[in-house]
Design an enzyme around this catalytic site. Sequence first.
Site, PDB file in Angstrom:
ATOM      1  N   HIS A 199      50.319  39.030 -72.736  1.00  0.00           N
ATOM      2  CA  HIS A 199      51.474  39.447 -71.927  1.00  0.00           C
ATOM      3  C   HIS A 199      50.918  39.981 -70.605  1.00  0.00           C
ATOM      4  O   HIS A 199      49.809  40.526 -70.579  1.00  0.00           O
ATOM      5  CB  HIS A 199      52.198  40.552 -72.703  1.00  0.00           C
ATOM      6  CG  HIS A 199      53.508  40.977 -72.137  1.00  0.00           C
ATOM      7  ND1 HIS A 199      53.626  41.847 -71.079  1.00  0.00           N
ATOM      8  CD2 HIS A 199      54.770  40.674 -72.504  1.00  0.00           C
ATOM      9  CE1 HIS A 199      54.908  42.058 -70.821  1.00  0.00           C
ATOM     10  NE2 HIS A 199      55.631  41.350 -71.661  1.00  0.00           N
ATOM     11  N   ASP A 246      46.975  45.299 -78.603  1.00  0.00           N
ATOM     12  CA  ASP A 246      48.360  45.346 -78.137  1.00  0.00           C
ATOM     13  C   ASP A 246      49.246  45.023 -79.345  1.00  0.00           C
ATOM     14  O   ASP A 246      49.342  43.881 -79.781  1.00  0.00           O
ATOM     15  CB  ASP A 246      48.536  44.317 -77.005  1.00  0.00           C
ATOM     16  CG  ASP A 246      50.006  44.138 -76.613  1.00  0.00           C
ATOM     17  OD1 ASP A 246      50.892  44.657 -77.309  1.00  0.00           O
ATOM     18  OD2 ASP A 246      50.261  43.455 -75.609  1.00  0.00           O
ATOM     19  N   GLN A 287      54.120  43.322 -80.688  1.00  0.00           N
ATOM     20  CA  GLN A 287      54.840  42.391 -81.574  1.00  0.00           C
ATOM     21  C   GLN A 287      54.388  42.523 -83.025  1.00  0.00           C
ATOM     22  O   GLN A 287      54.854  41.760 -83.876  1.00  0.00           O
ATOM     23  CB  GLN A 287      54.624  40.942 -81.116  1.00  0.00           C
ATOM     24  CG  GLN A 287      55.152  40.646 -79.729  1.00  0.00           C
ATOM     25  CD  GLN A 287      56.671  40.734 -79.631  1.00  0.00           C
ATOM     26  OE1 GLN A 287      57.390  40.628 -80.625  1.00  0.00           O
ATOM     27  NE2 GLN A 287      57.182  40.940 -78.434  1.00  0.00           N
ATOM     28  N   LYS A 296      60.807  47.703 -79.865  1.00  0.00           N
ATOM     29  CA  LYS A 296      60.630  46.467 -80.633  1.00  0.00           C
ATOM     30  C   LYS A 296      60.551  46.792 -82.119  1.00  0.00           C
ATOM     31  O   LYS A 296      60.220  45.953 -82.951  1.00  0.00           O
ATOM     32  CB  LYS A 296      59.372  45.751 -80.170  1.00  0.00           C
ATOM     33  CG  LYS A 296      59.462  45.332 -78.698  1.00  0.00           C
ATOM     34  CD  LYS A 296      58.337  44.446 -78.279  1.00  0.00           C
ATOM     35  CE  LYS A 296      58.182  44.340 -76.789  1.00  0.00           C
ATOM     36  NZ  LYS A 296      59.009  43.322 -76.163  1.00  0.00           N
ATOM     37  N   CYS A 304      56.780  36.510 -69.701  1.00  0.00           N
ATOM     38  CA  CYS A 304      55.730  37.381 -69.143  1.00  0.00           C
ATOM     39  C   CYS A 304      54.342  36.931 -69.568  1.00  0.00           C
ATOM     40  O   CYS A 304      53.450  37.765 -69.810  1.00  0.00           O
ATOM     41  CB  CYS A 304      55.949  38.852 -69.518  1.00  0.00           C
ATOM     42  SG  CYS A 304      57.405  39.565 -68.822  1.00  0.00           S
TER      43      CYS A 304
END
Length: 406
Positions: free
Chosen positions: A122, A199, A202, A225, A364
Amino acid sequence: MIDVEQLRSEFPILSTEVNGHPLVYFDNAATNQKPKVVTDALTEYYDGYNSNVHRGAHALADKATQEFERTRELIKDFINSPKTEQVIFTKGTTEGINLVANTFGRANITEGDEIIVSTMEHHSNIVPWQMIAQEKGAVVRPIPITDEGEIIFEEFEKMLSDKVKIVSVVHASNALGTINPIEKIIEKAHEVGAKVLVDGAQSAAHLPIDVQQLNCDFFVTSAHKMFGPTGMGFLYGKEDILNDMPPFLGGGEMIKEVSFDGTTFNTLPYKFEAGTPNIADTVAFAKALEFINKYGKENIAAHEIALLEYATEKLTSEIPSAKIIGQAKNKVSVLSFVIENIHNYDIGMMLDARGIAVRTGHHCTQPLMARYNLEGTVRASFSVYNTFEEVDKFIEALKRIVKMFG
Ligand SMILES: Cc1ncc(COP(=O)(O)O)c(C=O)c1O
């Protein structure tokens, strides 16, 4: 097994209509919907005990502080952090990565050093590193990926050297769904002395996260999220690394003592939490974590993966002109695709006219789109409250779109 109908009743928005059709919300990788316990917690805070935290010598401040710090405790357990002090509240994943780039990065990256990311990052896991690299004379190098959307591990191994100060990789890709082998990445990066940031935007709501088992140096994610509010997230870091890092923002809360001769900084986690924090959203995030714990992350993931498999099979068999972008063996519930001769934006608009919300465009991840020579894709991302009937509606709507353009 989750009773999906019962679970859906906890989300008021799921019984609304969009463009005259019942809402089918398949944009969960962008942000997912909030159960009523989360939105109620916001009102309860503002109507019942609105007060600043850590400071006031009164009952409301005590209650606000208690609820605020309870979220930190819940996060500690959620990711198996050794201590609550290692959980730092942020605005979200983007701020978490910027915090690490600006503190750890500025203190440890020097001229000629290398920062490794992957091709599927991202923008928020590319740009902060480019900014620090430019300042320091370092370089950002992307790990190449296969056509299926998997990291080429041998290439990653070849990129490793003592010049690499940090490897910053996405756990699960928002644009492809790929789940990366982060345990192996972390182990290999540590062999050359590099630190690793994961990261988890997700992954945190879908995959088991045990930061001690992973042995990652940093883990960042966003509450929105994970059924929680926007503008809220957290950074986990190893204690010794966080202690060695300079502060990020300066101001109240992050100091021990201030004088015009100099300032001493607070201990963890407050050293990284300058100013009045996002109290309401932090308090409400606790309810989102409890929601996930109540249904169980494994049960949630099992339903989402069943939806992904069902939708993948239907899309492949019923729409031959569709091409799935991201065919890794190990995926979260993200289905990205293009359809021959129809622009992704047109597909998104026409689905919206039938109340079906998907994401279109580059997600993104422009360097990733460039890797596939694409401007963008259509992305359907499923959450635990989605149903097989909704997938059927989605496929029927796509068939109608293909027919119209045919
Ligand atoms: C993989 C990934 N990383 C980072 C981000 C940025 O998260 P936020 O905008 O919540 O800071 C996102 C958001 O879509 C994402 O999917």
